[in-house]
Design a protein around this motif. Structure first.
Motif, mmCIF file in Angstrom:
data_model
loop_
_atom_site.group_PDB
_atom_site.id
_atom_site.type_symbol
_atom_site.label_atom_id
_atom_site.label_comp_id
_atom_site.label_asym_id
_atom_site.label_seq_id
_atom_site.Cartn_x
_atom_site.Cartn_y
_atom_site.Cartn_z
ATOM 1 N N GLN A 211 0.838 -1.191 0.000
ATOM 2 C CA GLN A 211 0.000 0.000 0.000
ATOM 3 C C GLN A 211 0.878 1.248 0.000
ATOM 4 N N ARG A 212 0.559 2.171 -0.883
ATOM 5 C CA ARG A 212 1.295 3.440 -0.938
ATOM 6 C C ARG A 212 0.861 4.348 0.218
ATOM 7 N N LEU A 213 1.815 4.824 0.994
ATOM 8 C CA LEU A 213 1.546 5.889 1.957
ATOM 9 C C LEU A 213 1.768 7.238 1.301
ATOM 10 N N ASP A 214 2.614 7.223 0.286
ATOM 11 C CA ASP A 214 2.862 8.393 -0.562
ATOM 12 C C ASP A 214 2.273 8.073 -1.939
ATOM 13 N N PRO A 215 1.220 8.784 -2.388
ATOM 14 C CA PRO A 215 0.555 8.424 -3.648
ATOM 15 C C PRO A 215 1.436 8.553 -4.877
ATOM 16 N N THR A 216 2.568 9.225 -4.768
ATOM 17 C CA THR A 216 3.447 9.374 -5.936
ATOM 18 C C THR A 216 4.340 8.162 -6.140
ATOM 19 N N VAL A 217 4.434 7.281 -5.135
ATOM 20 C CA VAL A 217 5.324 6.116 -5.236
ATOM 21 C C VAL A 217 4.774 5.155 -6.292
ATOM 22 N N GLY A 218 5.606 4.823 -7.264
ATOM 23 C CA GLY A 218 5.208 3.882 -8.305
ATOM 24 C C GLY A 218 4.108 4.385 -9.216
ATOM 25 N N ALA A 219 3.861 5.688 -9.217
ATOM 26 C CA ALA A 219 2.753 6.229 -10.011
ATOM 27 C C ALA A 219 2.978 6.085 -11.508
ATOM 28 N N THR A 220 4.230 5.970 -11.927
ATOM 29 C CA THR A 220 4.533 5.859 -13.360
ATOM 30 C C THR A 220 4.656 4.405 -13.824
ATOM 31 N N PRO A 233 12.266 -13.675 -13.131
ATOM 32 C CA PRO A 233 11.084 -13.246 -13.881
ATOM 33 C C PRO A 233 9.988 -12.749 -12.922
ATOM 34 N N TYR A 234 9.212 -11.788 -13.388
ATOM 35 C CA TYR A 234 8.176 -11.226 -12.523
ATOM 36 C C TYR A 234 7.041 -10.654 -13.365
ATOM 37 N N ILE A 235 5.929 -10.417 -12.684
ATOM 38 C CA ILE A 235 4.820 -9.649 -13.234
ATOM 39 C C ILE A 235 4.455 -8.607 -12.188
ATOM 40 N N ALA A 236 4.304 -7.361 -12.611
ATOM 41 C CA ALA A 236 3.994 -6.264 -11.689
ATOM 42 C C ALA A 236 2.749 -5.518 -12.174
ATOM 43 N N PHE A 237 1.943 -5.072 -11.223
ATOM 44 C CA PHE A 237 0.748 -4.294 -11.530
ATOM 45 C C PHE A 237 0.769 -3.009 -10.706
ATOM 46 N N ARG A 238 0.529 -1.912 -11.380
ATOM 47 C CA ARG A 238 0.544 -0.639 -10.674
ATOM 48 C C ARG A 238 -0.531 -0.605 -9.586
ATOM 49 N N GLU A 239 -1.672 -1.219 -9.872
ATOM 50 C CA GLU A 239 -2.772 -1.186 -8.917
ATOM 51 C C GLU A 239 -3.466 -2.535 -8.847
ATOM 52 N N SER A 240 -3.761 -2.971 -7.644
ATOM 53 C CA SER A 240 -4.634 -4.111 -7.413
ATOM 54 C C SER A 240 -5.869 -3.542 -6.742
ATOM 55 N N GLY A 241 -6.947 -3.396 -7.484
ATOM 56 C CA GLY A 241 -8.020 -2.521 -7.070
ATOM 57 C C GLY A 241 -7.496 -1.101 -7.208
ATOM 58 N N LYS A 242 -7.900 -0.232 -6.298
ATOM 59 C CA LYS A 242 -7.324 1.116 -6.276
ATOM 60 C C LYS A 242 -6.510 1.304 -5.011
ATOM 61 N N ARG A 243 -6.110 0.188 -4.417
ATOM 62 C CA ARG A 243 -5.528 0.257 -3.083
ATOM 63 C C ARG A 243 -4.034 -0.011 -3.050
ATOM 64 N N PHE A 244 -3.595 -0.999 -3.829
ATOM 65 C CA PHE A 244 -2.229 -1.489 -3.681
ATOM 66 C C PHE A 244 -1.549 -1.685 -5.023
ATOM 67 N N ALA A 245 -0.224 -1.781 -4.968
ATOM 68 C CA ALA A 245 0.542 -2.330 -6.082
ATOM 69 C C ALA A 245 0.729 -3.820 -5.803
ATOM 70 N N ARG A 246 0.926 -4.599 -6.884
ATOM 71 C CA ARG A 246 1.045 -6.052 -6.730
ATOM 72 C C ARG A 246 2.172 -6.576 -7.603
ATOM 73 N N TRP A 247 2.901 -7.568 -7.076
ATOM 74 C CA TRP A 247 3.972 -8.230 -7.831
ATOM 75 C C TRP A 247 3.862 -9.742 -7.649
#
Length: 544
Positions: A211-220, A233-247
């Motif tokens: 979960q981002r405490l700073d909304p700018t983290v990982g925004a790009t 190897p990995y898969i990353a998602f900027r958002e899982s729902g609107k709450r978290f980033a996921r890897w």
């Protein structure tokens, strides 16, 4: 095995008992409860699972949620996934692949927060007024009864530090039908002792939610990012729902799950995206084992399987939970027909063949993707990169990132050569106008059989027996014209007219799960459609 009547020793008797209250069990409970059937759900854990797991649904599943009345809630707490970026062995971008447009009335792909979905479904299940939810009860054993029912012996328990602790209290539940939706370690599946096909995929991944405490983290970060570096190897998602980033990070064979599951390892791996303990917090970091298993037969008499109890697949296409929702919808309308006395139980024989072949195709595509992306041999990875630069794998990714394949088996219109097109295709959903209001079609029709036509003469050509058959199914008949009539529907923008033209039809019969049973372009085609339907329904009372 001791046989007994379901009335011999029981706390209550139900039409249907469902073991498992995850997304598949929740959906089954809703559809059956909404249809008015007395249903009980048995779930070992006292509360809904609070941590995120599955994170993707497609437009088809959002359409099912629309019919449940929760789609707007889920969409409001979800992110639209529009594209995936693919990086080669050296971390250089090879492709950016956009999602195909959806004709379901919703976007093609959503990233959601699973606990929010389960809470919304749970509320709808309880609102039906026909479902008893027994949370904190373990299904210990199952017995068949002499009069054709099933007895489930259940034990009460509580949760303590992630463990299920029995309280000593026990009950007996009796039901005419039993559905196992209790996941990968299904008690119901074990009772059936059926054969399981292993498609050969066995791997581990460290799944991290932050979960981002700073909304700018990982925004790009891209919507989705596939990193194919052999070292990890990995898969990353900027958002899982609107709450978290996921890897999802590949775990090598020589790495222990305990070491990979440490908090320090999670921070190390997500650090390159700018996530640190100072600007974010870990919601979950767990090592998951991914398998590819499909049970051969999902029905044994009055006991059936659905969801992960019937199949497991890796997450590379995001179709595990989606497939469970399709299982629930496909099983519920069949079982409803049986319990209403419209059809014989033989109609349920089509459930396994239809759903298993569909899941198998999706799983094989998922495995192809996983084996492509998760290569750890440097030379094999370089050869893969070369093929991708030539465009081969990029085209494959485009296909697999779009809509799922049609049904090729099951209760569909058939001719001498098998399934007749467009049977098995997912029907489209567009906006219509009715009594001065515009809305998506399913807002008016819900989850019913329905005939959809842009040629009124074909509706007028329906024979008395065909109309009686539609009545028994509870089917709706809709004419979509160019202009709104008093009680009719206007095909806003002509979308349905174009869609049916592309199908080569003027009329289609659509099942409650939105799949096309069959289509016709003239009166003879209508006769063939209804003859095929009648032959497969196993009606309890034949039409005269």
């Amino acid at each position: 095995m001791r046989e007994m009547n379901i009335s011999d020793s029981r706390d209550d008797t139900f039409d249907v008992a469902i073991v498992g209250y995850g997304p598949t069990g929740l959906a089954l409970a809703y559809w059956l409860g909404k249809a008015g059937h007395k249903t009980v759900v048995i779930e070992r854990w006292p509360d809904l699972y609070a941590l995120p797991r599955a994170g993707h649904v497609d437009g088809e599943i959002m359409r099912l949620f629309q019919r449940m009345g929760i789609a707007e809630t889920i969409a409001g707490d979800s992110s639209v996934t529009g594209s995936n970026v693919i990086l080669d062995s050296d971390g250089v971008q090879i492709a950016k692949v956009s999602a195909e447009e959806s004709d379901q009335g919703w976007h093609a792909h959503y990233s959601l927060f699973q606990p929010n979905l389960e809470q919304a479904l749970d509320a709808k299940v309880r609102d039906t007024g026909h479902v008893s939810v027994l949370q904190g009860w373990l299904a210990e054993s199952i017995e068949r009864c002499a009069d054709g029912g099933v007895q489930i012996n259940i034990a009460s328990g509580k949760e303590s530090s992630g463990n299920w602790i029995p309280t000593g209290l026990r009950k007996v539940i009796a039901a005419r039908w039993l559905i196992g939706a209790d996941g990968a370690n299904s008690v119901v599946q074990k009772f059936l002792q059926g054969t399981t096909q292993d498609l050969g995929y066995n791997a581990r991944a460290l799944v991290i939610f932050a979960q981002r405490l700073d909304p700018t983290v990982g925004a790009t970060m891209p919507d989705g990012e596939v990193g194919m570096m052999p070292s990890r190897p990995y898969i990353a998602f900027r958002e899982s729902g609107k709450r978290f980033a996921r890897w999802e990070f590949h775990v090598h064979e020589n790495e222990s799950s305990s070491d990979m599951g440490k908090e320090s390892k999670a921070w190390e791996l997500i650090g390159p995206w700018g996530f640190t303990p100072d600007n974010s917090r870990l919601i979950r970091h767990s090592v998951f084992e991914f398998r590819s298993l499909i049970v051969e037969n999902w029905r044994d008499g009055n006991i059936l399987l659905a969801g992960d109890a019937a199949h497991r697949m890796p997450p590379f296409q995001g179709q595990g939970m989606c497939s469970g929702q399709r299982d629930a919808a496909a099983l519920a309308w069949r079982l409803d027909l049986v319990m209403r006395g419209v059809t014989d139980a033989a109609i349920l024989d089509s459930y396994t063949g239809e759903r298993r072949s569909h899941v198998l195709g999706i799983t094989e595509n998922t495995l192809e993707r996983g084996r492509l992306f998760m290569l750890t041999d440097p030379e094999a990875a370089r050869q893969r990169d070369a093929r991708m630069r030539e465009g081969f794998a990029t085209e494959n990714q485009k296909r697999s990132y779009g809509s799922v394949p049609p049904l090729t088996n099951g209760l569909l219109m058939k001719g001498t050569g098998g399934v007749v097109s467009p049977a098995g295709r997912l029907s489209a959903q567009f906006t219509v106008r009715h009594r001065g209001q515009e809305s998506l079609l399913d807002d008016y029709i819900g989850a019913h059989w329905h005939v959809l036509a842009v040629d009124k003469s074909l509706l007028e050509s329906l024979a008395a027996t065909e109309r009686e058959l539609l009545k028994r199914l509870g089917a709706l008949t809709l004419f979509l014209g160019r202009n709104e009539t008093r009680d009719g529907f206007e095909d806003v923008g002509g979308n349905y007219s174009r869609w049916l033209s592309d199908l080569g039809c003027r009329l289609v019969l659509i099942r409650p799960d939105s799949y096309i049973f069959g289509g016709a372009s003239d009166a003879n085609g209508v006769r063939s459609l209804f003859n095929s339907l009648r032959a497969q329904l196993h009606l309890k009372v034949e039409l005269v």
